[in-house]
Design a protein around this motif. Structure first.
Motif, PDB file in Angstrom:
ATOM      1  N   SER A  64      -1.200  23.629  -9.445  1.00 40.67           N
ATOM      2  CA  SER A  64      -1.694  23.070  -8.158  1.00 40.67           C
ATOM      3  C   SER A  64      -2.060  21.669  -8.385  1.00 40.67           C
ATOM      4  O   SER A  64      -1.992  20.776  -7.458  1.00 40.67           O
ATOM      5  N   LEU A  65      -2.635  21.313  -9.382  1.00 38.58           N
ATOM      6  CA  LEU A  65      -3.007  19.473 -10.005  1.00 38.58           C
ATOM      7  C   LEU A  65      -1.530  19.112  -9.913  1.00 38.58           C
ATOM      8  O   LEU A  65      -1.626  17.878  -9.429  1.00 38.58           O
ATOM      9  N   CYS A  66      -0.419  19.479 -10.473  1.00 45.40           N
ATOM     10  CA  CYS A  66       0.796  18.725 -10.755  1.00 45.40           C
ATOM     11  C   CYS A  66       1.455  18.388  -9.151  1.00 45.40           C
ATOM     12  O   CYS A  66       1.771  17.393  -9.009  1.00 45.40           O
ATOM     13  N   GLU A  67       1.247  19.607  -8.549  1.00 43.21           N
ATOM     14  CA  GLU A  67       1.789  19.507  -7.004  1.00 43.21           C
ATOM     15  C   GLU A  67       0.937  18.335  -6.266  1.00 43.21           C
ATOM     16  O   GLU A  67       1.576  17.551  -5.468  1.00 43.21           O
ATOM     17  N   GLN A  68      -0.422  18.361  -6.315  1.00 48.34           N
ATOM     18  CA  GLN A  68      -1.007  17.639  -5.838  1.00 48.34           C
ATOM     19  C   GLN A  68      -0.654  16.121  -6.156  1.00 48.34           C
ATOM     20  O   GLN A  68      -0.754  15.074  -5.366  1.00 48.34           O
ATOM     21  N   LEU A  69      -0.513  16.129  -7.619  1.00 43.20           N
ATOM     22  CA  LEU A  69      -0.204  14.491  -7.949  1.00 43.20           C
ATOM     23  C   LEU A  69       1.106  14.095  -7.731  1.00 43.20           C
ATOM     24  O   LEU A  69       1.178  12.950  -7.220  1.00 43.20           O
ATOM     25  N   GLN A  70       2.161  14.996  -7.483  1.00 45.36           N
ATOM     26  CA  GLN A  70       3.303  14.493  -6.968  1.00 45.36           C
ATOM     27  C   GLN A  70       3.287  14.059  -5.521  1.00 45.36           C
ATOM     28  O   GLN A  70       3.887  13.032  -5.126  1.00 45.36           O
ATOM     29  N   LYS A  71       2.585  14.793  -4.881  1.00 40.73           N
ATOM     30  CA  LYS A  71       2.353  14.301  -3.455  1.00 40.73           C
ATOM     31  C   LYS A  71       1.711  13.066  -3.261  1.00 40.73           C
ATOM     32  O   LYS A  71       2.371  12.282  -2.453  1.00 40.73           O
ATOM     33  N   HIS A  72       0.510  13.029  -4.029  1.00 44.89           N
ATOM     34  CA  HIS A  72      -0.088  11.782  -3.936  1.00 44.89           C
ATOM     35  C   HIS A  72       0.473  10.478  -4.127  1.00 44.89           C
ATOM     36  O   HIS A  72       0.550   9.340  -3.644  1.00 44.89           O
ATOM     37  N   ILE A  73       1.291  10.667  -5.485  1.00 44.73           N
ATOM     38  CA  ILE A  73       1.956   9.278  -5.855  1.00 44.73           C
ATOM     39  C   ILE A  73       3.183   8.983  -4.768  1.00 44.73           C
ATOM     40  O   ILE A  73       3.296   7.929  -4.451  1.00 44.73           O
ATOM     41  N   THR A  74       3.942   9.856  -4.420  1.00 48.35           N
ATOM     42  CA  THR A  74       4.711   9.942  -3.459  1.00 48.35           C
ATOM     43  C   THR A  74       4.222   9.106  -2.072  1.00 48.35           C
ATOM     44  O   THR A  74       4.707   8.086  -1.630  1.00 48.35           O
ATOM     45  N   GLU A  75       3.114   9.610  -1.557  1.00 46.91           N
ATOM     46  CA  GLU A  75       2.527   9.104  -0.380  1.00 46.91           C
ATOM     47  C   GLU A  75       1.879   7.686  -0.686  1.00 46.91           C
ATOM     48  O   GLU A  75       2.370   6.900   0.231  1.00 46.91           O
ATOM     49  N   GLU A  76       1.356   7.484  -1.653  1.00 47.32           N
ATOM     50  CA  GLU A  76       0.958   6.036  -2.017  1.00 47.32           C
ATOM     51  C   GLU A  76       1.932   5.070  -2.359  1.00 47.32           C
ATOM     52  O   GLU A  76       1.748   3.904  -1.807  1.00 47.32           O
ATOM     53  N   ILE A  77       2.984   5.437  -2.918  1.00 50.53           N
ATOM     54  CA  ILE A  77       4.168   4.244  -3.100  1.00 50.53           C
ATOM     55  C   ILE A  77       4.783   4.145  -1.848  1.00 50.53           C
ATOM     56  O   ILE A  77       4.962   2.872  -1.787  1.00 50.53           O
ATOM     57  N   GLU A  78       5.111   5.164  -1.089  1.00 56.86           N
ATOM     58  CA  GLU A  78       5.853   4.755   0.250  1.00 56.86           C
ATOM     59  C   GLU A  78       4.742   4.308   1.179  1.00 56.86           C
ATOM     60  O   GLU A  78       5.410   3.420   1.979  1.00 56.86           O
ATOM     61  N   ALA A  79       3.685   4.376   1.000  1.00 55.09           N
ATOM     62  CA  ALA A  79       2.670   3.537   1.946  1.00 55.09           C
ATOM     63  C   ALA A  79       2.434   2.163   1.745  1.00 55.09           C
ATOM     64  O   ALA A  79       2.286   1.330   2.566  1.00 55.09           O
ATOM     65  N   MET A  80       2.611   1.866   0.313  1.00 56.06           N
ATOM     66  CA  MET A  80       2.141   0.538   0.066  1.00 56.06           C
ATOM     67  C   MET A  80       3.673  -0.360  -0.109  1.00 56.06           C
ATOM     68  O   MET A  80       3.162  -1.595  -0.548  1.00 56.06           O
ATOM     69  N   THR A  81       4.575   0.133  -0.469  1.00 59.48           N
ATOM     70  CA  THR A  81       5.722  -0.579  -0.905  1.00 59.48           C
ATOM     71  C   THR A  81       6.987  -0.113  -0.014  1.00 59.48           C
ATOM     72  O   THR A  81       6.687   0.834   0.778  1.00 59.48           O
ATOM     73  N   PRO A  82       7.919  -0.948   0.052  1.00 58.90           N
ATOM     74  CA  PRO A  82       9.153  -0.529   0.754  1.00 58.90           C
ATOM     75  C   PRO A  82       9.975   0.543   0.054  1.00 58.90           C
ATOM     76  O   PRO A  82      11.097   0.997   0.600  1.00 58.90           O
ATOM     77  N   PHE A  83       9.603   0.984  -1.092  1.00 60.59           N
ATOM     78  CA  PHE A  83      10.238   2.158  -1.984  1.00 60.59           C
ATOM     79  C   PHE A  83      10.335   3.435  -1.316  1.00 60.59           C
ATOM     80  O   PHE A  83       9.260   3.864  -0.666  1.00 60.59           O
ATOM     81  N   THR A  84      11.118   4.000  -1.567  1.00 57.69           N
ATOM     82  CA  THR A  84      11.324   5.698  -1.112  1.00 57.69           C
ATOM     83  C   THR A  84      11.307   6.307  -2.675  1.00 57.69           C
ATOM     84  O   THR A  84      11.820   5.759  -3.452  1.00 57.69           O
ATOM     85  N   VAL A  85      10.252   7.241  -2.937  1.00 53.92           N
ATOM     86  CA  VAL A  85      10.281   7.901  -3.978  1.00 53.92           C
ATOM     87  C   VAL A  85      11.543   8.866  -3.925  1.00 53.92           C
ATOM     88  O   VAL A  85      11.438   9.969  -3.208  1.00 53.92           O
ATOM     89  N   ASP A  86      12.250   8.851  -5.031  1.00 56.39           N
ATOM     90  CA  ASP A  86      13.392   9.826  -4.994  1.00 56.39           C
ATOM     91  C   ASP A  86      12.801  11.184  -5.774  1.00 56.39           C
ATOM     92  O   ASP A  86      12.911  12.406  -5.342  1.00 56.39           O
TER      93      ASP A  86
END
Length: 97
Positions: A64-86
């Motif tokens: 659950s921690l790893c899934e939470q971290l994956q989601k959090h990283i994806t959301e933050e990068i996509e919200a703050m930059t023009p990048f899409t997380v593959d």
């Protein structure tokens, strides 16, 4: 936290993405920040792949921690930059006491 980028100097884009990922790791109290490593690969068309090698405190639900971290990283990068997380790869190096 160890930051590793291979074969070339850190670009401003990579530094920005690494900073975002490190902020995400620091948000979670169950991760030992000093022993973590982060790798960011930037691909064409504003795609990026993140690999985080983390150390988790013993007794924490790992999946659950790893899934939470994956989601959090994806959301933050996509919200703050023009990048899409593959992809976001989370590798648990070991458990800490």
């Amino acid at each position: 936290m160890k930051t590793i980028v291979r074969f070339r100097k850190l670009s401003a884009t990579q530094a920005t993405l690494l900073t975002i990922v490190m902020m995400c790791l620091k948000d979670l109290n169950d991760i030992v920040i000093d022993d973590c490593e982060v790798h960011v690969a930037i691909e064409e068309d504003c795609l990026c792949t993140v690999t985080a090698l983390i150390v988790i405190k013993r007794g924490v639900p790992i999946i659950s921690l790893c899934e939470q971290l994956q989601k959090h990283i994806t959301e933050e990068i996509e919200a703050m930059t023009p990048f899409t997380v593959d992809k976001v790869h989370v590798v648990v190096k070991h458990l800490a006491m």
